[in-house]
Design a protein around this motif. Structure first.
Motif, mmCIF file in Angstrom:
data_model
loop_
_atom_site.group_PDB
_atom_site.id
_atom_site.type_symbol
_atom_site.label_atom_id
_atom_site.label_comp_id
_atom_site.label_asym_id
_atom_site.label_seq_id
_atom_site.Cartn_x
_atom_site.Cartn_y
_atom_site.Cartn_z
ATOM 1 N N GLY A 71 0.809 -1.219 0.000
ATOM 2 C CA GLY A 71 0.000 0.000 0.000
ATOM 3 C C GLY A 71 0.836 1.260 0.000
ATOM 4 O O GLY A 71 1.205 1.778 -1.059
ATOM 5 N N ALA A 72 1.173 1.736 1.169
ATOM 6 C CA ALA A 72 1.971 2.963 1.252
ATOM 7 C C ALA A 72 2.597 3.041 2.629
ATOM 8 O O ALA A 72 2.127 2.418 3.583
ATOM 9 C CB ALA A 72 1.078 4.179 1.033
ATOM 10 N N ILE A 73 3.644 3.825 2.727
ATOM 11 C CA ILE A 73 4.260 4.046 4.028
ATOM 12 C C ILE A 73 4.662 5.498 4.156
ATOM 13 O O ILE A 73 5.004 6.158 3.186
ATOM 14 C CB ILE A 73 5.520 3.189 4.254
ATOM 15 C CG1 ILE A 73 6.246 3.007 2.928
ATOM 16 C CG2 ILE A 73 5.227 1.881 4.916
ATOM 17 C CD1 ILE A 73 7.639 3.390 2.942
ATOM 18 N N THR A 74 4.646 5.934 5.392
ATOM 19 C CA THR A 74 5.102 7.281 5.689
ATOM 20 C C THR A 74 6.613 7.242 5.784
ATOM 21 O O THR A 74 7.174 6.317 6.358
ATOM 22 C CB THR A 74 4.524 7.710 7.057
ATOM 23 O OG1 THR A 74 3.118 7.541 6.988
ATOM 24 C CG2 THR A 74 4.872 9.133 7.401
ATOM 25 N N GLY B 194 2.103 8.297 -1.807
ATOM 26 C CA GLY B 194 2.548 8.094 -0.439
ATOM 27 C C GLY B 194 1.377 7.735 0.465
ATOM 28 O O GLY B 194 0.305 7.314 -0.005
ATOM 29 N N SER B 195 1.579 7.918 1.774
ATOM 30 C CA SER B 195 0.595 7.430 2.737
ATOM 31 C C SER B 195 -0.448 8.482 3.111
ATOM 32 O O SER B 195 -1.400 8.164 3.831
ATOM 33 C CB SER B 195 1.317 6.968 4.001
ATOM 34 O OG SER B 195 1.923 8.093 4.618
ATOM 35 N N ALA B 196 -0.281 9.707 2.633
ATOM 36 C CA ALA B 196 -1.241 10.789 2.876
ATOM 37 C C ALA B 196 -1.912 10.700 4.243
ATOM 38 O O ALA B 196 -3.133 10.550 4.337
ATOM 39 C CB ALA B 196 -2.300 10.788 1.765
ATOM 40 N N PRO B 197 -1.132 10.797 5.334
ATOM 41 C CA PRO B 197 -1.686 10.560 6.678
ATOM 42 C C PRO B 197 -2.969 11.343 6.961
ATOM 43 O O PRO B 197 -3.847 10.847 7.674
ATOM 44 C CB PRO B 197 -0.565 10.988 7.622
ATOM 45 C CG PRO B 197 0.679 10.925 6.809
ATOM 46 C CD PRO B 197 0.295 11.153 5.378
ATOM 47 N N LYS B 198 -3.101 12.518 6.366
ATOM 48 C CA LYS B 198 -4.294 13.311 6.729
ATOM 49 C C LYS B 198 -5.599 12.683 6.222
ATOM 50 O O LYS B 198 -6.675 13.024 6.711
ATOM 51 C CB LYS B 198 -4.155 14.769 6.269
ATOM 52 C CG LYS B 198 -4.226 14.997 4.781
ATOM 53 C CD LYS B 198 -4.235 16.506 4.459
ATOM 54 C CE LYS B 198 -4.218 16.682 2.955
ATOM 55 N NZ LYS B 198 -4.201 18.024 2.481
ATOM 56 N N TYR B 199 -5.502 11.791 5.250
ATOM 57 C CA TYR B 199 -6.712 11.118 4.758
ATOM 58 C C TYR B 199 -6.866 9.687 5.293
ATOM 59 O O TYR B 199 -7.806 8.979 4.934
ATOM 60 C CB TYR B 199 -6.710 11.050 3.229
ATOM 61 C CG TYR B 199 -6.849 12.399 2.556
ATOM 62 C CD1 TYR B 199 -7.861 13.274 2.928
ATOM 63 C CD2 TYR B 199 -5.983 12.779 1.540
ATOM 64 C CE1 TYR B 199 -7.995 14.508 2.310
ATOM 65 C CE2 TYR B 199 -6.110 14.017 0.909
ATOM 66 C CZ TYR B 199 -7.116 14.879 1.292
ATOM 67 O OH TYR B 199 -7.260 16.085 0.691
#
Ligand code: IPM
Ligand code: MG
Length: 372
Positions: A69-72, A301-306
Protein backbone atom coordinates in the motif's frame (compact mmCIF):
# COMPACT_ATOMS: atom_id res chain seq x y z
CA UNK A 1 -3.49 -25.20 -1.93
CA UNK A 2 -3.78 -21.80 -3.57
CA UNK A 3 -1.86 -21.27 -6.79
CA UNK A 4 -0.05 -18.17 -5.50
CA UNK A 5 1.18 -16.87 -2.18
CA UNK A 6 1.04 -13.11 -2.10
CA UNK A 7 2.51 -10.98 0.67
CA UNK A 8 -0.14 -8.45 1.65
CA UNK A 9 1.49 -5.26 2.90
CA UNK A 10 -0.94 -2.41 3.52
CA UNK A 11 1.68 -0.32 5.36
CA UNK A 12 0.19 2.76 6.95
CA UNK A 13 -1.90 5.86 6.28
CA UNK A 14 -4.13 5.44 3.25
CA UNK A 15 -2.20 2.29 2.37
CA UNK A 16 -4.76 0.45 4.49
CA UNK A 17 -7.73 2.09 2.72
CA UNK A 18 -6.55 1.32 -0.80
CA UNK A 19 -5.56 -2.24 0.03
CA UNK A 20 -8.99 -2.95 1.50
CA UNK A 21 -10.40 -1.77 -1.81
CA UNK A 22 -7.96 -3.92 -3.79
CA UNK A 23 -9.05 -6.99 -1.85
CA UNK A 24 -12.64 -6.50 -2.99
CA UNK A 25 -11.53 -6.41 -6.61
CA UNK A 26 -9.13 -9.35 -6.38
CA UNK A 27 -11.75 -11.46 -4.62
CA UNK A 28 -14.19 -10.74 -7.44
CA UNK A 29 -11.55 -11.82 -9.96
CA UNK A 30 -11.21 -15.09 -8.06
CA UNK A 31 -7.46 -15.10 -8.28
CA UNK A 32 -6.36 -18.35 -6.69
CA UNK A 33 -4.16 -16.77 -4.10
CA UNK A 34 -3.43 -16.87 -0.43
CA UNK A 35 -2.83 -13.34 0.84
CA UNK A 36 -0.48 -13.32 3.80
CA UNK A 37 -0.40 -10.08 5.78
CA UNK A 38 2.94 -8.57 6.75
CA UNK A 39 4.02 -5.72 9.01
CA UNK A 40 5.76 -2.80 7.40
CA UNK A 41 5.95 0.93 7.81
CA UNK A 42 5.67 3.70 10.27
CA UNK A 43 4.24 1.79 13.24
CA UNK A 44 7.05 -0.76 12.99
CA UNK A 45 9.54 2.09 12.96
CA UNK A 46 8.02 3.77 16.00
CA UNK A 47 7.78 0.62 18.09
CA UNK A 48 10.76 -1.42 16.86
CA UNK A 49 13.00 1.13 15.12
CA UNK A 50 12.77 -1.03 12.03
CA UNK A 51 10.12 -0.26 9.40
CA UNK A 52 10.90 -3.52 7.57
CA UNK A 53 11.20 -6.17 10.30
CA UNK A 54 13.01 -9.45 9.68
CA UNK A 55 9.72 -11.35 9.94
CA UNK A 56 8.49 -9.39 6.92
CA UNK A 57 11.69 -10.05 4.99
CA UNK A 58 11.10 -13.75 5.68
CA UNK A 59 7.53 -13.44 4.50
CA UNK A 60 8.74 -11.97 1.22
CA UNK A 61 11.21 -14.81 0.83
CA UNK A 62 8.36 -17.28 1.17
CA UNK A 63 5.87 -15.72 -1.22
CA UNK A 64 5.63 -15.28 -5.00
CA UNK A 65 5.29 -11.51 -4.92
CA UNK A 66 3.87 -8.69 -2.80
CA UNK A 67 1.18 -6.08 -3.08
CA UNK A 68 2.06 -3.05 -1.05
CA UNK A 69 0.00 0.00 0.00
CA UNK A 70 1.97 2.96 1.25
CA UNK A 71 4.26 4.05 4.03
CA UNK A 72 5.10 7.28 5.69
CA UNK A 73 8.72 8.31 5.46
CA UNK A 74 10.17 11.40 7.08
CA UNK A 75 13.64 12.94 7.17
CA UNK A 76 16.16 11.84 9.79
CA UNK A 77 15.32 14.14 12.73
CA UNK A 78 11.54 13.91 12.45
CA UNK A 79 11.78 10.13 12.21
CA UNK A 80 13.90 9.87 15.32
CA UNK A 81 11.51 12.06 17.26
CA UNK A 82 8.64 9.67 16.43
CA UNK A 83 10.29 6.64 18.09
CA UNK A 84 8.91 5.37 21.39
CA UNK A 85 10.88 6.98 24.27
CA UNK A 86 12.93 3.81 25.01
CA UNK A 87 14.39 3.91 21.50
CA UNK A 88 15.21 7.59 21.32
CA UNK A 89 18.70 9.06 21.57
CA UNK A 90 20.37 5.90 20.26
CA UNK A 91 21.25 7.37 16.88
CA UNK A 92 18.80 5.07 15.06
CA UNK A 93 18.31 6.15 11.45
CA UNK A 94 15.13 5.60 9.45
CA UNK A 95 15.68 3.93 6.09
CA UNK A 96 12.78 3.76 3.64
CA UNK A 97 11.53 0.15 3.59
CA UNK A 98 10.55 0.34 -0.05
CA UNK A 99 14.04 1.43 -1.04
CA UNK A 100 15.44 -1.38 1.12
CA UNK A 101 13.15 -3.99 -0.47
CA UNK A 102 14.18 -2.83 -3.94
CA UNK A 103 17.85 -3.21 -3.08
CA UNK A 104 17.77 -6.36 -0.95
CA UNK A 105 15.59 -8.30 -3.38
CA UNK A 106 17.28 -6.75 -6.42
CA UNK A 107 13.95 -5.50 -7.78
CA UNK A 108 15.94 -3.79 -10.45
CA UNK A 109 13.20 -2.53 -12.73
CA UNK A 110 10.58 -0.02 -11.72
CA UNK A 111 7.82 0.03 -14.30
CA UNK A 112 5.42 2.97 -14.04
CA UNK A 113 2.82 3.03 -16.81
CA UNK A 114 1.20 6.45 -17.26
CA UNK A 115 -1.87 6.11 -19.43
CA UNK A 116 -4.69 8.61 -19.98
CA UNK A 117 -7.82 6.48 -19.73
CA UNK A 118 -10.59 7.99 -21.87
CA UNK A 119 -13.12 9.92 -19.83
CA UNK A 120 -10.83 10.69 -16.92
CA UNK A 121 -11.63 14.34 -16.18
CA UNK A 122 -8.09 14.76 -14.87
CA UNK A 123 -6.34 13.88 -18.12
CA UNK A 124 -4.01 16.66 -19.16
CA UNK A 125 -4.53 15.62 -22.77
CA UNK A 126 -6.19 12.59 -24.30
CA UNK A 127 -4.12 9.78 -25.76
CA UNK A 128 -1.11 10.03 -23.48
CA UNK A 129 0.52 6.64 -22.95
CA UNK A 130 3.97 6.78 -21.43
CA UNK A 131 5.44 3.76 -19.65
CA UNK A 132 8.36 4.94 -17.51
CA UNK A 133 11.22 2.53 -16.83
CA UNK A 134 13.15 3.61 -13.77
CA UNK A 135 16.34 1.85 -12.67
CA UNK A 136 15.51 0.84 -9.14
CA UNK A 137 18.58 -0.12 -7.12
CA UNK A 138 21.46 2.30 -7.74
CA UNK A 139 22.25 5.91 -8.58
CA UNK A 140 21.69 8.64 -5.97
CA UNK A 141 19.68 6.02 -4.09
CA UNK A 142 22.85 4.01 -3.45
CA UNK A 143 22.65 4.96 0.22
CA UNK A 144 26.42 5.54 0.21
CA UNK A 145 26.43 8.87 1.97
CA UNK A 146 28.81 10.78 4.23
CA UNK A 147 28.21 13.41 6.84
CA UNK A 148 30.45 14.65 8.28
CA UNK A 149 32.87 13.90 5.47
CA UNK A 150 35.65 11.61 6.77
CA UNK A 151 39.16 12.90 6.04
CA UNK A 152 40.17 9.64 4.33
CA UNK A 153 37.27 9.92 1.94
CA UNK A 154 38.08 13.54 1.16
CA UNK A 155 41.75 12.76 0.57
CA UNK A 156 41.05 9.72 -1.57
CA UNK A 157 38.66 11.70 -3.76
CA UNK A 158 41.13 14.57 -4.04
CA UNK A 159 43.87 12.20 -5.09
CA UNK A 160 41.82 10.99 -8.03
CA UNK A 161 39.97 14.14 -8.97
CA UNK A 162 41.37 17.61 -8.58
CA UNK A 163 37.95 19.21 -8.64
CA UNK A 164 37.55 18.12 -5.03
CA UNK A 165 40.14 20.69 -3.87
CA UNK A 166 37.61 23.48 -4.27
CA UNK A 167 35.81 22.17 -1.17
CA UNK A 168 38.92 22.30 1.06
CA UNK A 169 37.74 25.52 2.68
CA UNK A 170 34.68 23.74 4.13
CA UNK A 171 35.16 21.80 7.38
CA UNK A 172 34.12 18.12 7.50
CA UNK A 173 31.07 18.92 9.57
CA UNK A 174 29.75 21.18 6.84
CA UNK A 175 30.10 18.87 3.86
CA UNK A 176 27.55 16.20 2.93
CA UNK A 177 28.25 13.73 0.12
CA UNK A 178 25.96 11.22 -1.59
CA UNK A 179 27.54 8.94 -4.14
CA UNK A 180 25.75 8.53 -7.42
CA UNK A 181 26.77 4.99 -8.32
CA UNK A 182 25.68 3.52 -11.64
CA UNK A 183 26.83 0.25 -13.14
CA UNK A 184 26.90 -0.82 -16.73
CA UNK A 185 24.97 -3.98 -15.86
CA UNK A 186 22.09 -2.02 -14.36
CA UNK A 187 22.07 0.45 -17.26
CA UNK A 188 21.98 -2.39 -19.75
CA UNK A 189 19.24 -4.22 -17.88
CA UNK A 190 16.90 -1.28 -17.55
CA UNK A 191 17.32 -0.17 -21.15
CA UNK A 192 16.84 -3.72 -22.39
CA UNK A 193 13.66 -4.02 -20.34
CA UNK A 194 12.40 -0.78 -21.85
CA UNK A 195 13.03 -1.95 -25.42
CA UNK A 196 11.58 -5.40 -24.80
CA UNK A 197 8.44 -3.78 -23.44
CA UNK A 198 8.21 -1.45 -26.42
CA UNK A 199 8.48 -4.47 -28.74
CA UNK A 200 5.98 -6.56 -26.83
CA UNK A 201 3.32 -3.88 -26.57
CA UNK A 202 3.95 -2.07 -29.84
CA UNK A 203 5.31 1.28 -28.64
CA UNK A 204 7.08 3.23 -31.41
CA UNK A 205 9.94 4.81 -29.45
CA UNK A 206 12.21 4.57 -26.44
CA UNK A 207 13.70 7.78 -25.02
CA UNK A 208 16.63 7.64 -22.63
CA UNK A 209 16.41 10.52 -20.17
CA UNK A 210 19.65 11.68 -18.54
CA UNK A 211 21.99 14.65 -18.15
CA UNK A 212 25.24 13.53 -19.79
CA UNK A 213 26.35 17.08 -20.63
CA UNK A 214 26.97 17.65 -16.92
CA UNK A 215 27.26 14.20 -15.33
CA UNK A 216 29.60 12.90 -17.97
CA UNK A 217 30.41 9.64 -16.27
CA UNK A 218 27.18 8.46 -14.65
CA UNK A 219 24.62 9.82 -17.10
CA UNK A 220 27.21 9.25 -19.80
CA UNK A 221 27.38 5.55 -18.97
CA UNK A 222 23.60 5.25 -19.19
CA UNK A 223 23.40 7.01 -22.55
CA UNK A 224 26.36 5.17 -24.07
CA UNK A 225 24.93 1.86 -22.91
CA UNK A 226 21.49 2.77 -24.24
CA UNK A 227 23.00 3.47 -27.66
CA UNK A 228 24.54 0.00 -27.67
CA UNK A 229 21.32 -1.70 -26.62
CA UNK A 230 19.26 0.31 -29.11
CA UNK A 231 21.21 -1.25 -31.98
CA UNK A 232 19.49 -4.56 -31.21
CA UNK A 233 16.07 -2.99 -31.80
CA UNK A 234 16.18 -1.30 -35.20
CA UNK A 235 12.37 -1.30 -35.47
CA UNK A 236 12.02 1.07 -32.51
CA UNK A 237 13.02 4.72 -32.63
CA UNK A 238 15.65 5.65 -30.09
CA UNK A 239 15.83 9.19 -28.72
CA UNK A 240 18.00 10.88 -26.14
CA UNK A 241 16.74 13.71 -23.96
CA UNK A 242 18.07 15.72 -21.07
CA UNK A 243 16.01 15.51 -17.88
CA UNK A 244 15.37 19.25 -17.67
CA UNK A 245 14.37 19.67 -21.29
CA UNK A 246 12.06 16.68 -21.33
CA UNK A 247 10.12 18.04 -18.34
CA UNK A 248 9.25 20.94 -20.61
CA UNK A 249 8.56 18.85 -23.69
CA UNK A 250 6.37 16.41 -21.80
CA UNK A 251 4.14 19.30 -20.80
CA UNK A 252 4.20 20.74 -24.30
CA UNK A 253 3.84 17.60 -26.43
CA UNK A 254 3.14 14.58 -24.25
CA UNK A 255 1.72 12.62 -27.15
CA UNK A 256 5.11 12.62 -28.88
CA UNK A 257 6.54 10.26 -26.28
CA UNK A 258 6.19 6.55 -25.63
CA UNK A 259 8.56 4.53 -23.44
CA UNK A 260 10.95 6.54 -21.23
CA UNK A 261 13.95 4.96 -19.56
CA UNK A 262 16.13 6.54 -16.94
CA UNK A 263 18.13 6.17 -13.75
CA UNK A 264 16.68 6.01 -10.26
CA UNK A 265 16.52 9.67 -9.16
CA UNK A 266 15.45 11.09 -12.51
CA UNK A 267 12.94 8.26 -12.74
CA UNK A 268 11.49 9.21 -9.37
CA UNK A 269 10.98 12.77 -10.59
CA UNK A 270 9.82 12.15 -14.13
CA UNK A 271 7.36 9.45 -13.09
CA UNK A 272 5.54 11.94 -10.84
CA UNK A 273 5.43 14.39 -13.72
CA UNK A 274 4.06 11.74 -16.08
CA UNK A 275 1.55 10.62 -13.45
CA UNK A 276 0.19 14.14 -13.27
CA UNK A 277 -0.37 14.13 -17.04
CA UNK A 278 -2.81 11.25 -16.64
CA UNK A 279 -4.71 12.19 -13.53
CA UNK A 280 -2.17 12.42 -10.74
CA UNK A 281 -1.02 9.94 -8.17
CA UNK A 282 -4.49 8.40 -7.87
CA UNK A 283 -3.80 6.75 -11.24
CA UNK A 284 -0.09 5.99 -10.89
CA UNK A 285 0.74 2.32 -10.54
CA UNK A 286 4.11 0.67 -10.30
CA UNK A 287 5.87 -2.64 -10.30
CA UNK A 288 9.24 -3.16 -8.64
CA UNK A 289 10.38 -6.13 -10.63
CA UNK A 290 13.34 -8.46 -10.19
CA UNK A 291 14.25 -11.78 -11.75
CA UNK A 292 12.64 -13.80 -8.98
CA UNK A 293 10.44 -11.49 -6.97
CA UNK A 294 8.35 -8.38 -7.46
CA UNK A 295 6.56 -5.83 -5.30
CA UNK A 296 3.63 -3.92 -6.75
CA UNK A 297 2.55 -0.61 -5.26
CA UNK A 298 0.68 2.57 -6.05
CA UNK A 299 3.24 5.35 -6.51
CA UNK A 300 1.51 7.64 -4.04
CA UNK A 301 2.55 8.09 -0.44
CA UNK A 302 0.59 7.43 2.74
CA UNK A 303 -1.24 10.79 2.88
CA UNK A 304 -1.69 10.56 6.68
CA UNK A 305 -4.29 13.31 6.73
CA UNK A 306 -6.71 11.12 4.76
CA UNK A 307 -5.90 7.87 6.59
CA UNK A 308 -8.91 5.76 7.45
CA UNK A 309 -11.36 8.11 5.73
CA UNK A 310 -11.77 5.83 2.69
CA UNK A 311 -11.71 8.91 0.53
CA UNK A 312 -8.69 8.48 -1.72
CA UNK A 313 -8.70 6.99 -5.19
CA UNK A 314 -7.80 3.29 -5.19
CA UNK A 315 -7.35 3.08 -8.96
CA UNK A 316 -3.55 3.34 -8.66
CA UNK A 317 -3.65 0.25 -6.45
CA UNK A 318 -6.00 -1.60 -8.82
CA UNK A 319 -3.66 -0.82 -11.70
CA UNK A 320 -0.76 -2.08 -9.59
CA UNK A 321 -2.71 -5.30 -9.02
CA UNK A 322 -3.14 -5.45 -12.79
CA UNK A 323 0.64 -5.25 -13.20
CA UNK A 324 0.95 -8.01 -10.62
CA UNK A 325 -1.42 -10.24 -12.57
CA UNK A 326 0.59 -9.63 -15.74
CA UNK A 327 3.79 -10.53 -13.94
CA UNK A 328 2.25 -13.71 -12.53
CA UNK A 329 1.30 -14.68 -16.08
CA UNK A 330 -2.43 -14.17 -15.46
CA UNK A 331 -2.64 -11.93 -18.50
CA UNK A 332 -6.27 -12.49 -19.33
CA UNK A 333 -7.28 -11.64 -15.76
CA UNK A 334 -5.03 -8.58 -15.97
CA UNK A 335 -6.76 -7.54 -19.17
CA UNK A 336 -10.20 -7.97 -17.61
CA UNK A 337 -9.20 -5.88 -14.63
CA UNK A 338 -7.83 -3.07 -16.78
CA UNK A 339 -10.95 -3.13 -18.95
CA UNK A 340 -13.18 -2.90 -15.87
CA UNK A 341 -11.20 0.06 -14.50
CA UNK A 342 -11.30 1.77 -17.90
CA UNK A 343 -15.08 1.21 -18.13
CA UNK A 344 -15.73 2.76 -14.73
CA UNK A 345 -13.57 5.77 -15.60
CA UNK A 346 -15.31 6.19 -18.94
CA UNK A 347 -18.79 5.93 -17.46
CA UNK A 348 -17.94 8.66 -14.95
CA UNK A 349 -20.68 7.73 -12.49
CA UNK A 350 -18.37 6.73 -9.68
CA UNK A 351 -15.67 9.28 -9.01
CA UNK A 352 -13.52 9.85 -5.94
CA UNK A 353 -12.85 13.38 -4.66
CA UNK A 354 -9.70 13.87 -6.78
CA UNK A 355 -11.87 13.28 -9.87
CA UNK A 356 -14.39 15.83 -8.67
CA UNK A 357 -16.81 13.26 -7.26
CA UNK A 358 -18.02 12.17 -3.85
CA UNK A 359 -17.63 8.38 -4.12
CA UNK A 360 -15.54 6.61 -1.51
CA UNK A 361 -12.56 4.32 -1.94
CA UNK A 362 -14.85 1.37 -1.35
CA UNK A 363 -17.53 2.65 -3.78
CA UNK A 364 -14.86 2.65 -6.45
CA UNK A 365 -13.91 -0.91 -5.56
CA UNK A 366 -17.51 -2.09 -5.87
CA UNK A 367 -17.94 -0.23 -9.16
CA UNK A 368 -14.88 -1.94 -10.66
CA UNK A 369 -15.85 -5.30 -9.17
CA UNK A 370 -19.32 -4.98 -10.70
CA UNK A 371 -17.73 -4.78 -14.17
CA UNK A 372 -15.76 -7.98 -13.69
C1 IPM B 1 8.54 6.48 -5.10
C2 IPM B 1 8.68 7.18 -3.77
C3 IPM B 1 9.86 6.59 -3.01
C4 IPM B 1 11.11 6.84 -3.83
C5 IPM B 1 10.02 7.11 -1.56
C6 IPM B 1 8.78 6.83 -0.75
C7 IPM B 1 11.23 6.59 -0.87
O1 IPM B 1 8.81 8.55 -3.96
O2 IPM B 1 8.38 5.24 -5.09
O3 IPM B 1 8.59 7.15 -6.13
O4 IPM B 1 11.75 7.89 -3.70
O5 IPM B 1 11.47 5.97 -4.63
MG1 MG C 1 8.53 9.16 -5.98
Amino acid sequence: MAKYKIAWLPGDGIGVDVMDAAKIVLDKLRLEAEYIPGDIGWECWRAEANPLPDRTINLLKNTDCALFGAITSLPKQEAEAALIPELQGKGLVYASPIVRMRQEFNLRTNLRPCKAYPGNPLNYKEGIDIPVFRENTEDLYSGVEFFPLPDEVREAVKKHNKKMARFDIHPAGEVAVTLRINTKTACRNIVTDAFEYAMKYGYPSVTVVEKPNVMRETSGLMVRTAREVAKNYPAIKFWEANIDAICMWLIKNPNDYAVLVTSNMFGDIISDLCAQLVGGLGFASSGNIGDKYAVFEPTHGSAPKYAGQYKVNPIATFLSAKLMLDWLGETSMAGRLEAAIAAVIKEGKVRTYDMGGTSSTIDMAHAVAAKL
